[in-house]
Every structure is written in C-alpha cells, then in structure tokens.
Design an enzyme around this catalytic site. Structure first.
Site, PDB file in Angstrom:
ATOM      1  N   ARG A 178      24.047  43.971  45.884  1.00 13.84           N
ATOM      2  CA  ARG A 178      24.343  45.410  45.903  1.00 13.84           C
ATOM      3  C   ARG A 178      25.855  45.629  45.831  1.00 13.84           C
ATOM      4  O   ARG A 178      26.322  46.749  45.945  1.00 13.84           O
ATOM      5  CB  ARG A 178      23.776  46.049  47.175  1.00 13.84           C
ATOM      6  CG  ARG A 178      22.266  46.125  47.187  1.00 13.84           C
ATOM      7  CD  ARG A 178      21.708  46.834  48.409  1.00 13.84           C
ATOM      8  NE  ARG A 178      20.269  46.957  48.311  1.00 13.84           N
ATOM      9  CZ  ARG A 178      19.415  45.980  48.599  1.00 13.84           C
ATOM     10  NH1 ARG A 178      19.880  44.825  49.027  1.00 13.84           N
ATOM     11  NH2 ARG A 178      18.115  46.150  48.471  1.00 13.84           N
ATOM     12  N   ASN A 179      26.582  44.548  45.653  1.00 17.14           N
ATOM     13  CA  ASN A 179      28.046  44.605  45.622  1.00 17.14           C
ATOM     14  C   ASN A 179      28.499  45.028  44.225  1.00 17.14           C
ATOM     15  O   ASN A 179      28.330  44.300  43.249  1.00 17.14           O
ATOM     16  CB  ASN A 179      28.599  43.215  45.979  1.00 17.14           C
ATOM     17  CG  ASN A 179      30.103  43.190  46.090  1.00 17.14           C
ATOM     18  OD1 ASN A 179      30.810  43.735  45.253  1.00 17.14           O
ATOM     19  ND2 ASN A 179      30.595  42.538  47.126  1.00 17.14           N
ATOM     20  N   ARG A 180      29.081  46.225  44.136  1.00 18.82           N
ATOM     21  CA  ARG A 180      29.460  46.751  42.816  1.00 18.82           C
ATOM     22  C   ARG A 180      30.556  45.912  42.164  1.00 18.82           C
ATOM     23  O   ARG A 180      30.629  45.830  40.939  1.00 18.82           O
ATOM     24  CB  ARG A 180      29.901  48.213  42.915  1.00 18.82           C
ATOM     25  CG  ARG A 180      31.157  48.461  43.702  1.00 18.82           C
ATOM     26  CD  ARG A 180      31.539  49.945  43.703  1.00 18.82           C
ATOM     27  NE  ARG A 180      32.744  50.180  44.459  1.00 18.82           N
ATOM     28  CZ  ARG A 180      33.971  50.055  43.972  1.00 18.82           C
ATOM     29  NH1 ARG A 180      34.133  49.685  42.709  1.00 18.82           N
ATOM     30  NH2 ARG A 180      35.031  50.292  44.724  1.00 18.82           N
TER      31      ARG A 180
ATOM     32  N   ASP B  82      26.326  32.606  45.731  1.00 17.93           N
ATOM     33  CA  ASP B  82      26.767  32.520  47.123  1.00 17.93           C
ATOM     34  C   ASP B  82      28.165  31.933  47.073  1.00 17.93           C
ATOM     35  O   ASP B  82      28.426  30.965  46.351  1.00 17.93           O
ATOM     36  CB  ASP B  82      25.833  31.652  47.968  1.00 17.93           C
ATOM     37  CG  ASP B  82      26.155  31.769  49.458  1.00 17.93           C
ATOM     38  OD1 ASP B  82      26.468  32.896  49.905  1.00 17.93           O
ATOM     39  OD2 ASP B  82      26.097  30.758  50.164  1.00 17.93           O
TER      40      ASP B  82
ATOM     41  N   GLY C  39      37.067  40.823  50.778  1.00 16.73           N
ATOM     42  CA  GLY C  39      36.947  39.586  51.546  1.00 16.73           C
ATOM     43  C   GLY C  39      38.299  38.991  51.896  1.00 16.73           C
ATOM     44  O   GLY C  39      39.189  39.678  52.412  1.00 16.73           O
TER      45      GLY C  39
ATOM     46  N   ASP D 260      40.506  37.868  49.783  1.00 18.31           N
ATOM     47  CA  ASP D 260      41.455  37.965  48.666  1.00 18.31           C
ATOM     48  C   ASP D 260      42.904  38.231  49.097  1.00 18.31           C
ATOM     49  O   ASP D 260      43.829  37.660  48.524  1.00 18.31           O
ATOM     50  CB  ASP D 260      41.019  39.048  47.675  1.00 18.31           C
ATOM     51  CG  ASP D 260      39.844  38.618  46.810  1.00 18.31           C
ATOM     52  OD1 ASP D 260      39.575  37.404  46.724  1.00 18.31           O
ATOM     53  OD2 ASP D 260      39.194  39.498  46.218  1.00 18.31           O
TER      54      ASP D 260
ATOM     55  N   LYS E 172      41.881  38.179  37.572  1.00 24.20           N
ATOM     56  CA  LYS E 172      41.035  37.493  38.546  1.00 24.20           C
ATOM     57  C   LYS E 172      39.812  36.894  37.870  1.00 24.20           C
ATOM     58  O   LYS E 172      39.421  35.758  38.169  1.00 24.20           O
ATOM     59  CB  LYS E 172      40.630  38.461  39.659  1.00 24.20           C
ATOM     60  CG  LYS E 172      39.916  37.779  40.815  1.00 24.20           C
ATOM     61  CD  LYS E 172      39.582  38.779  41.902  1.00 24.20           C
ATOM     62  CE  LYS E 172      38.716  38.113  42.957  1.00 24.20           C
ATOM     63  NZ  LYS E 172      38.233  39.062  43.962  1.00 24.20           N
TER      64      LYS E 172
ATOM     65  N   HIS F 111      36.830  31.665  41.271  1.00 23.25           N
ATOM     66  CA  HIS F 111      35.664  30.806  41.484  1.00 23.25           C
ATOM     67  C   HIS F 111      34.396  31.461  40.953  1.00 23.25           C
ATOM     68  O   HIS F 111      33.595  30.818  40.293  1.00 23.25           O
ATOM     69  CB  HIS F 111      35.521  30.517  42.978  1.00 23.25           C
ATOM     70  CG  HIS F 111      35.452  31.752  43.846  1.00 23.25           C
ATOM     71  ND1 HIS F 111      36.384  32.767  43.781  1.00 23.25           N
ATOM     72  CD2 HIS F 111      34.552  32.150  44.785  1.00 23.25           C
ATOM     73  CE1 HIS F 111      36.071  33.712  44.648  1.00 23.25           C
ATOM     74  NE2 HIS F 111      34.966  33.372  45.263  1.00 23.25           N
ATOM     75  N   ARG F 112      34.229  32.763  41.237  1.00 25.35           N
ATOM     76  CA  ARG F 112      33.019  33.450  40.765  1.00 25.35           C
ATOM     77  C   ARG F 112      33.051  33.596  39.257  1.00 25.35           C
ATOM     78  O   ARG F 112      32.040  33.408  38.585  1.00 25.35           O
ATOM     79  CB  ARG F 112      32.887  34.817  41.438  1.00 25.35           C
ATOM     80  CG  ARG F 112      31.550  35.499  41.112  1.00 25.35           C
ATOM     81  CD  ARG F 112      31.351  36.783  41.895  1.00 25.35           C
ATOM     82  NE  ARG F 112      31.284  36.519  43.318  1.00 25.35           N
ATOM     83  CZ  ARG F 112      32.272  36.764  44.176  1.00 25.35           C
ATOM     84  NH1 ARG F 112      33.393  37.311  43.774  1.00 25.35           N
ATOM     85  NH2 ARG F 112      32.133  36.462  45.447  1.00 25.35           N
TER      86      ARG F 112
END
Length: 203
Positions: free
Chosen positions: A10-12, A74, A158, A160, A180, A185-186
């Site tokens: 749900r994280n936009r 994750d 987070g 960052d 970014k 990583h993501r």
C-alpha cells in the site's frame, strides 16, 4: 493488451518506483496495481528469517487470492556495527511497525559511540515474482554505504535521511527519485525482475 500486475504493498512510493522502472524499460503495457485496488484479504505476518522468505510469502498470498501475477518485496537496513541488524526487523526496530522516525533515532542512538570508519551499512531488498501456476522467482539487490550522524534530506522514507551511499556526498533522502531508482537496493532488485515481466507480456 494491458497486463495487470499486483505489487503487494500500500506504499505509494514503492508503487511509483515500480511504475517508473517499467516505463523506463518500455513496459508500458503493464498496469501496476497495489493492494488498495484489489479486494482485501488476510495478509500473513512477516515472520521469515530472511528478506527472501518474507518477499516470497507476500507474493504467494497475493497471487493465490487475486489470480494476478504478483510482485512483493521485503527490504531493510543491515548495519555492520549491529551485526547486520535491524535487517528483517527494520520496519519495527523501535517496537511499532512503520514508525520511521523512532526507528531512525534508535539506530542513531545505538551507533552514537561508533567511529565514522565503522559505520558501514547496506540497504538490502529481495523482490519476488509469483505467477499463478507458473513462474516463481526471488532476486536480491544491495546498496552499500555508511550512516551519517544527523538526518539530512526530505525525499524517500525510512532510513533514507541517514544513509550515505558509496561515492555520494548526499544522503539517499537528498537524491531525486530518478537518481535513487538508478542506484537503490529496491531499484536493483525490481530491475532484475524486468526480463521475467517482459516475458509475461509476450504470452
């Protein structure tokens, strides 16, 4: 024909990031939807010992319930001076899930007496793709750097504001979203799924 892919979040910020990555790779035939756009279902708690276990469990849940190809991730911060912690506990390091400020302040307090040369850390992300009755893959991305002593920047979320990537003079929270995406990583983990997602558009 548009292919719907569910990103189990749900994280936009995460939804926007995957959409940008797919567009940058010419995959505009994929429509990324989040959990708020599908019917609700019970989500399993993140009890895995590794990022990979948690990502796969989330993707399996989402794919099984919705029937859509599902991507889940994750991720967390691994701090060398804390023996790789908070790791899979990153989102709830201070006790309450998702309290970014409390988590960040706890890490800073735990590293208060750690000299600069021993403040190495890495953001780690495992991204999983589960296609009902077909593909199952989980891939890992890492972003190495150090932790600064005071938060800087307002982009991102987070940890960052305290993460200084290798070779950078700016924290992750001081980088633009595009910068970014290219380093994080993501971004690395999600980009590694692109060939598998591209195959789905050809089926």
């Amino acid at each position: 024909m548009t292919l719907r892919v569910l990103l189990a979040t749900r994280n936009r910020h995460k939804l926007e990031e995957l959409r940008r990555i797919l567009l940058a790779n010419g995959l505009d035939a994929i429509e990324v939807v989040g959990l708020s756009q599908v019917r609700q279902f019970p989500e399993s708690p993140e009890t895995g010992a590794t990022f990979e276990e948690n990502a796969l469990a989330k993707a399996h849940d989402a794919a099984r319930v919705t029937g859509l190809p599902a991507v889940a991730d994750d991720s967390g911060l691994a701090v060398e001076a804390l023996n790789g912690m908070p790791g899979v506990l990153s989102a709830r390091w201070a006790g309450e899930h998702g309290d970014d400020r409390a988590n960040l302040e706890l890490v800073l307090s735990q590293l208060k007496d750690v000299p600069d040369e021993r403040r190495g850390a890495a953001f780690v992300c495992a991204a999983a793709l589960v296609v009902p009755g077909s593909t199952e893959v989980v891939l890992r991305g890492e972003w190495r750097g150090t932790l600064v002593r005071e938060p800087r920047g307002t982009n991102g979320f987070g940890y960052d504001p305290i993460f200084l990537p290798e070779g950078q003079a700016r924290t992750s929270a001081e980088l633009s979203p595009q910068e970014k995406d290219s380093m994080s990583h993501r971004g690395r983990a999600l980009r590694s799924l692109v060939p598998y997602l591209r195959e789905l558009t050809r089926e």
